[in-house]
Write a protein that holds these residues in place. Structure first.
Motif, PDB file in Angstrom:
ATOM      1  N   LEU A  93     -17.789 -41.144  -6.477  1.00 17.42           N
ATOM      2  CA  LEU A  93     -16.365 -41.456  -6.662  1.00 17.42           C
ATOM      3  C   LEU A  93     -15.691 -40.472  -7.612  1.00 17.42           C
ATOM      4  O   LEU A  93     -14.508 -40.169  -7.470  1.00 17.42           O
ATOM      5  CB  LEU A  93     -16.214 -42.883  -7.196  1.00 17.42           C
ATOM      6  CG  LEU A  93     -16.583 -44.002  -6.210  1.00 17.42           C
ATOM      7  CD1 LEU A  93     -16.625 -45.343  -6.918  1.00 17.42           C
ATOM      8  CD2 LEU A  93     -15.600 -44.050  -5.042  1.00 17.42           C
ATOM      9  N   TYR A 107     -12.003 -45.687  -1.278  1.00 17.94           N
ATOM     10  CA  TYR A 107     -12.049 -47.148  -1.405  1.00 17.94           C
ATOM     11  C   TYR A 107     -13.243 -47.754  -0.671  1.00 17.94           C
ATOM     12  O   TYR A 107     -13.732 -48.826  -1.058  1.00 17.94           O
ATOM     13  CB  TYR A 107     -10.722 -47.760  -0.942  1.00 17.94           C
ATOM     14  CG  TYR A 107      -9.636 -47.628  -1.970  1.00 17.94           C
ATOM     15  CD1 TYR A 107      -9.704 -48.358  -3.157  1.00 17.94           C
ATOM     16  CD2 TYR A 107      -8.568 -46.754  -1.786  1.00 17.94           C
ATOM     17  CE1 TYR A 107      -8.715 -48.220  -4.133  1.00 17.94           C
ATOM     18  CE2 TYR A 107      -7.585 -46.620  -2.754  1.00 17.94           C
ATOM     19  CZ  TYR A 107      -7.659 -47.354  -3.921  1.00 17.94           C
ATOM     20  OH  TYR A 107      -6.694 -47.215  -4.888  1.00 17.94           O
ATOM     21  N   LEU A 110     -15.816 -47.364  -3.242  1.00 13.29           N
ATOM     22  CA  LEU A 110     -15.522 -48.284  -4.347  1.00 13.29           C
ATOM     23  C   LEU A 110     -15.975 -49.697  -3.962  1.00 13.29           C
ATOM     24  O   LEU A 110     -16.513 -50.437  -4.807  1.00 13.29           O
ATOM     25  CB  LEU A 110     -14.031 -48.270  -4.666  1.00 13.29           C
ATOM     26  CG  LEU A 110     -13.597 -48.988  -5.948  1.00 13.29           C
ATOM     27  CD1 LEU A 110     -14.302 -48.398  -7.164  1.00 13.29           C
ATOM     28  CD2 LEU A 110     -12.077 -48.905  -6.119  1.00 13.29           C
TER      29      LEU A 110
END
Length: 202
Positions: A93, A107, A110
């Motif tokens: 990330l 995302y 994530l």
């Protein structure tokens, strides 16, 4: 023969490959122009960090008797690999899939990080969830969100993934690796972070 097939399903659809499948699926479906060198660099980085590095770390942990098998059968065996995986995903990330480059994949990872953290916390409290189902259901939700986002027909992918999810669940039950409850927990832990984070890019 049946036992071999079900064991093969658990091996072929191992959680380690699901992040890579998500990246490959995204690049195959996105209408955005992304230069091929950038695509290849991202894919290569994901292969190194999410497949090769964890496998090398597994052999290191096995050498020092911290884990027994790649399936991490006990909650105690899961602690170090899950914590290391959280660090690896955080590195991805920060360095590989930053939000200002490819927001969908940012995302997605994530969501993977949140699922992994949740699995780690549960392992600390001796609660076991199916990592196979966490990874597969997370990819499934991401694929559905990509289809909605780009308004493309992915009915074939959805049907195939539902079959795969059923096959993985059957395999894990047959091998007595998990109970029904652990499989259900795994589905929710994998699916909900992807569902929640999809609101930031859909």
């Amino acid at each position: 023969m049946k036992n071999f097939i079900l064991k093969s399903i658990s091996f072929v659809f191992h959680p380690l490959i699901m992040p890579l499948l998500g990246v490959l699926f995204y690049f195959s479906k996105t209408p955005r122009f992304i230069p091929e060198p950038i695509r290849n660099a991202k894919i290569f980085s994901i292969i190194i960090l999410t497949i090769i590095l964890p496998i090398l770390l597994f052999f290191l942990l096995k050498t020092i008797n911290k884990v027994q098998t790649i399936y991490l059968k006990s909650t105690k065996e899961r602690l170090i690999p899950l914590l290391v995986n959280c660090i690896i995903i955080s590195l991805i990330l920060l360095r590989v899939l930053t939000p200002n480059e490819i927001v969908e994949l940012y995302y997605f990872f994530l969501g993977i990080l949140c699922s992994t953290l949740a699995c780690f916390i549960m392992a600390v409290f001796k609660v076991k969830a199916s990592i196979h189902m966490i990874a597969a259901s997370g990819f499934f939700m991401f694929a559905v969100a990509i289809g909605i986002h780009y308004q493309i027909n992915i009915n074939g992918t959805i049907a195939l993934m539902m079959i795969i999810l059923g096959a993985i669940a059957t395999s894990r039950l047959h091998l007595k690796a998990h109970t029904n409850q652990e499989l259900i927990i795994g589905v929710f832990v994998g699916l909900f972070p992807q569902l929640i984070f999809s609101n930031y890019w859909l």
